[in-house]
Design an enzyme around this catalytic site. Structure first.
Site, short mmCIF file in Angstrom:
data_model
loop_
_atom_site.label_atom_id
_atom_site.label_comp_id
_atom_site.label_asym_id
_atom_site.label_seq_id
_atom_site.Cartn_x
_atom_site.Cartn_y
_atom_site.Cartn_z
N GLN A 1 40.97 34.56 49.17
CA GLN A 1 41.06 33.81 47.72
C GLN A 1 42.29 33.42 47.14
O GLN A 1 42.59 32.69 46.28
CB GLN A 1 40.57 34.75 46.57
CG GLN A 1 38.84 35.35 46.92
CD GLN A 1 38.57 36.03 45.68
OE1 GLN A 1 38.47 37.33 45.79
NE2 GLN A 1 37.91 35.68 44.61
N CYS B 1 32.80 35.67 40.28
CA CYS B 1 33.85 35.62 41.31
C CYS B 1 35.03 34.88 40.91
O CYS B 1 34.92 33.60 40.32
CB CYS B 1 33.17 34.91 42.66
SG CYS B 1 34.55 34.97 44.02
N LEU B 2 36.21 35.28 41.19
CA LEU B 2 37.23 34.48 40.47
C LEU B 2 37.45 33.21 41.25
O LEU B 2 38.06 32.17 40.65
CB LEU B 2 38.62 35.13 40.91
CG LEU B 2 39.04 36.56 40.12
CD1 LEU B 2 40.00 37.48 40.66
CD2 LEU B 2 38.88 36.41 38.70
N GLY C 1 38.51 42.69 41.95
CA GLY C 1 38.72 42.74 43.28
C GLY C 1 39.41 41.65 43.55
O GLY C 1 39.27 40.49 42.95
N HIS D 1 31.23 43.05 47.76
CA HIS D 1 31.64 41.79 47.29
C HIS D 1 32.78 41.39 48.21
O HIS D 1 33.04 40.37 48.75
CB HIS D 1 31.67 41.53 45.89
CG HIS D 1 32.19 40.16 45.30
ND1 HIS D 1 31.57 39.42 44.34
CD2 HIS D 1 33.36 39.42 45.48
CE1 HIS D 1 32.14 38.48 44.44
NE2 HIS D 1 33.05 38.38 44.86
N GLU D 2 33.67 42.25 48.05
CA GLU D 2 35.08 41.95 48.74
C GLU D 2 35.01 42.03 50.35
O GLU D 2 35.68 41.03 50.93
CB GLU D 2 36.30 43.09 48.24
CG GLU D 2 36.41 43.00 46.81
CD GLU D 2 36.53 41.52 46.14
OE1 GLU D 2 37.12 40.68 46.78
OE2 GLU D 2 36.19 41.50 45.15
N HIS E 1 33.72 38.85 51.40
CA HIS E 1 34.78 37.59 51.14
C HIS E 1 35.37 37.52 52.77
O HIS E 1 35.80 36.58 53.09
CB HIS E 1 35.75 38.07 50.28
CG HIS E 1 35.71 37.36 48.92
ND1 HIS E 1 35.34 36.04 48.97
CD2 HIS E 1 35.32 37.70 47.72
CE1 HIS E 1 35.39 35.53 47.45
NE2 HIS E 1 35.15 36.75 46.81
ZN LIG Z 1 34.93 36.88 44.79
#
Ligand SMILES: [Zn+2]
Length: 171
Positions: free
Chosen positions: A51, A93-94, A46, A135-136, A139
């Site tokens: 991000q 998380c990236l 995701g 999660h997304e 964000h």
């Molecule tokens: Zn994330």
């Protein structure tokens, strides 16, 4: 085009993104394609626009990691409608690379969102997909998964990230 991933500490990750108001434009379709490309390049399931430094409510998800085209999902201006049950599992998380924590999330989650053409849809996901929806969407409202872990663990992560920043290993 593959965008670099913005890391924890950048303000864009911790403020609410703007609603998308223009749909079905070549710019938006290109941006969505670039987001998928950036997500696959980073080996994520995701990715949310903040991000890659863009404060807009756009997220892409593919829990199959590019294996199944049917799993490619675009969530624009998403809202969580319903959360049922519980699951506890590791989450990363990236934007916070190198860290993973156990996070309690809903097991079955219904989201309402728009697609690239501006059409509203509702979708229910379970397990990993439910986790990705939460999660997304988080964000896009400026919330990182570490807001869902204990204050103690969060402070520990903050301190370690600060050290990495000082050492120049976090950018
Ligand atoms: Zn994330």
């Amino acid at each position: 085009m593959v965008y670099p991933i913005v890391k924890y500490g950048e303000p864009v990750l911790e403020r609410e993104a703007d609603d998308v108001t223009e749909f079905d434009t070549p710019e938006l379709h290109k941006f969505i394609e670039d987001m998928f490309e950036s997500m696959y390049a980073a080996k994520g399931v995701g990715l949310a626009a903040p991000q890659i430094g863009v404060g807009k409510k756009v997220a892409v998800i593919d829990v199959s990691n590019g294996e199944n085209p049917k799993d490619k999902l675009v969530l624009i201006n998403p809202r969580i409608l319903k959360i049922e049950g519980k699951q506890v599992g590791e989450e990363g998380c990236l934007s916070i690379p190198g860290f993973r924590e156990h996070v309690r999330r809903g097991k079955r989650v219904t989201v309402r969102a728009q697609n690239g053409r501006g059409e509203w849809f509702e979708m229910t996901g379970e397990d990993l997909l439910a986790r990705a929806f939460l999660h997304e969407t988080d964000h896009l409202y400026g919330r990182l998964y570490i807001t869902h872990v204990s204050a103690l663990k969060r402070d520990l992560i903050r301190r370690k990230v600060r050290k990495l920043q000082k050492a120049g290993d976090w950018s």
